[in-house]
Design a protein around this motif. Structure first.
Motif, PDB file in Angstrom:
ATOM      1  N   ILE A 137      14.510  -0.554   0.176  1.00 14.72           N
ATOM      2  CA  ILE A 137      14.934  -1.714   0.955  1.00 14.72           C
ATOM      3  C   ILE A 137      14.119  -2.974   0.710  1.00 14.72           C
ATOM      4  O   ILE A 137      14.430  -4.022   1.228  1.00 14.72           O
ATOM      5  CB  ILE A 137      14.929  -1.415   2.468  1.00 14.72           C
ATOM      6  CG1 ILE A 137      13.518  -1.133   2.949  1.00 14.72           C
ATOM      7  CG2 ILE A 137      15.890  -0.329   2.808  1.00 14.72           C
ATOM      8  CD1 ILE A 137      13.384  -1.088   4.442  1.00 14.72           C
ATOM      9  N   TYR A 138      13.063  -2.906  -0.069  1.00 15.29           N
ATOM     10  CA  TYR A 138      12.200  -4.048  -0.260  1.00 15.29           C
ATOM     11  C   TYR A 138      12.921  -5.057  -1.076  1.00 15.29           C
ATOM     12  O   TYR A 138      12.829  -5.736  -1.806  1.00 15.29           O
ATOM     13  CB  TYR A 138      10.873  -3.632  -0.871  1.00 15.29           C
ATOM     14  CG  TYR A 138      10.339  -2.386  -0.227  1.00 15.29           C
ATOM     15  CD1 TYR A 138      10.020  -2.378   1.115  1.00 15.29           C
ATOM     16  CD2 TYR A 138      10.228  -1.208  -0.924  1.00 15.29           C
ATOM     17  CE1 TYR A 138       9.555  -1.232   1.715  1.00 15.29           C
ATOM     18  CE2 TYR A 138       9.772  -0.076  -0.319  1.00 15.29           C
ATOM     19  CZ  TYR A 138       9.439  -0.100   0.994  1.00 15.29           C
ATOM     20  OH  TYR A 138       8.987   1.035   1.593  1.00 15.29           O
ATOM     21  N   CYS A 196       5.743   5.992   1.116  1.00 12.57           N
ATOM     22  CA  CYS A 196       6.332   4.661   1.191  1.00 12.57           C
ATOM     23  C   CYS A 196       5.421   3.639   0.527  1.00 12.57           C
ATOM     24  O   CYS A 196       4.213   3.837   0.446  1.00 12.57           O
ATOM     25  CB  CYS A 196       6.520   4.257   2.658  1.00 12.57           C
ATOM     26  SG  CYS A 196       7.419   5.460   3.647  1.00 12.57           S
ATOM     27  N   GLN A 197       6.018   2.545   0.098  1.00 18.84           N
ATOM     28  CA  GLN A 197       5.274   1.370  -0.342  1.00 18.84           C
ATOM     29  C   GLN A 197       5.510   0.312   0.727  1.00 18.84           C
ATOM     30  O   GLN A 197       6.626  -0.188   0.866  1.00 18.84           O
ATOM     31  CB  GLN A 197       5.798   0.847  -1.680  1.00 18.84           C
ATOM     32  CG  GLN A 197       5.590   1.747  -2.840  1.00 18.84           C
ATOM     33  CD  GLN A 197       6.156   1.150  -4.119  1.00 18.84           C
ATOM     34  OE1 GLN A 197       6.551  -0.009  -4.171  1.00 18.84           O
ATOM     35  NE2 GLN A 197       6.213   1.949  -5.155  1.00 18.84           N
ATOM     36  N   GLN A 235       0.857  -1.181   0.000  1.00 22.85           N
ATOM     37  CA  GLN A 235       0.000   0.000   0.000  1.00 22.85           C
ATOM     38  C   GLN A 235       0.896   1.236   0.000  1.00 22.85           C
ATOM     39  O   GLN A 235       1.967   1.235   0.606  1.00 22.85           O
ATOM     40  CB  GLN A 235      -0.869   0.028   1.260  1.00 22.85           C
ATOM     41  CG  GLN A 235      -1.862  -1.079   1.371  1.00 22.85           C
ATOM     42  CD  GLN A 235      -3.078  -0.813   0.497  1.00 22.85           C
ATOM     43  OE1 GLN A 235      -3.536   0.308   0.367  1.00 22.85           O
ATOM     44  NE2 GLN A 235      -3.589  -1.870  -0.105  1.00 22.85           N
ATOM     45  N   TYR A 236       0.445   2.285  -0.679  1.00 21.48           N
ATOM     46  CA  TYR A 236       1.116   3.567  -0.513  1.00 21.48           C
ATOM     47  C   TYR A 236       0.713   4.119   0.839  1.00 21.48           C
ATOM     48  O   TYR A 236      -0.468   4.159   1.185  1.00 21.48           O
ATOM     49  CB  TYR A 236       0.702   4.565  -1.600  1.00 21.48           C
ATOM     50  CG  TYR A 236       1.414   4.365  -2.903  1.00 21.48           C
ATOM     51  CD1 TYR A 236       2.786   4.603  -3.016  1.00 21.48           C
ATOM     52  CD2 TYR A 236       0.721   3.948  -4.019  1.00 21.48           C
ATOM     53  CE1 TYR A 236       3.441   4.424  -4.216  1.00 21.48           C
ATOM     54  CE2 TYR A 236       1.372   3.776  -5.235  1.00 21.48           C
ATOM     55  CZ  TYR A 236       2.726   4.017  -5.321  1.00 21.48           C
ATOM     56  OH  TYR A 236       3.375   3.849  -6.516  1.00 21.48           O
ATOM     57  N   TYR A 240      12.913   3.611   3.754  1.00 19.79           N
ATOM     58  CA  TYR A 240      11.554   3.099   3.606  1.00 19.79           C
ATOM     59  C   TYR A 240      10.737   3.771   2.517  1.00 19.79           C
ATOM     60  O   TYR A 240       9.696   3.261   2.130  1.00 19.79           O
ATOM     61  CB  TYR A 240      10.792   3.234   4.936  1.00 19.79           C
ATOM     62  CG  TYR A 240      11.123   2.148   5.905  1.00 19.79           C
ATOM     63  CD1 TYR A 240      10.423   0.950   5.910  1.00 19.79           C
ATOM     64  CD2 TYR A 240      12.141   2.315   6.826  1.00 19.79           C
ATOM     65  CE1 TYR A 240      10.722  -0.051   6.805  1.00 19.79           C
ATOM     66  CE2 TYR A 240      12.451   1.313   7.733  1.00 19.79           C
ATOM     67  CZ  TYR A 240      11.741   0.138   7.710  1.00 19.79           C
ATOM     68  OH  TYR A 240      12.056  -0.854   8.603  1.00 19.79           O
ATOM     69  N   GLY A 241      11.154   4.935   2.057  1.00 16.91           N
ATOM     70  CA  GLY A 241      10.313   5.609   1.083  1.00 16.91           C
ATOM     71  C   GLY A 241      10.971   6.798   0.433  1.00 16.91           C
ATOM     72  O   GLY A 241      12.165   7.049   0.596  1.00 16.91           O
TER      73      GLY A 241
END
Length: 97
Positions: free
Chosen positions: A96-97, A38-39, A3-4, A27-28
């Motif tokens: 970082i994802y 952020c996602q 989610q945004y 994070y974003g």
């Protein structure tokens, strides 16, 4: 599902503000002084909140999480409007994802 999430913070002490800012960079997208887009999955949001909890002063500081919607460029562009300089979302998946 990602989610945004718009994360906005008001940190009263500069040292804590810098810690929050440095953490949020992972994070974003930094879009304004104390605002990131952020996602996040539910798990990532929970982890971020735990990290924030360890940094902030609960009687002086505030961190807001605003859910914008599912991660698609079209959805984000429809949900964010500006006055002045246009907001152009960048590809956040390289974080970082």
């Amino acid at each position: 599902m990602r989610q945004y999430v718009l994360v906005s913070y008001d940190i009263s002490e500069p040292k804590r503000w810098r810690k929050v800012y440095k953490m949020m960079k992972g994070y974003g997208e930094h879009v304004q002084y104390s605002v990131f887009i952020c996602q996040l999955t539910d798990l990532q949001e929970a982890e971020l909140k735990v990290k924030m909890d360890e940094i902030i002063h609960h009687l002086e500081d505030q961190v807001m999480f605003v859910h914008i919607g599912p991660v698609t460029r079209d959805q984000l562009a429809k949900r964010i409007s500006t006055v002045g300089r246009e907001y152009l979302p960048r590809d956040l998946t390289k974080l970082i994802y």
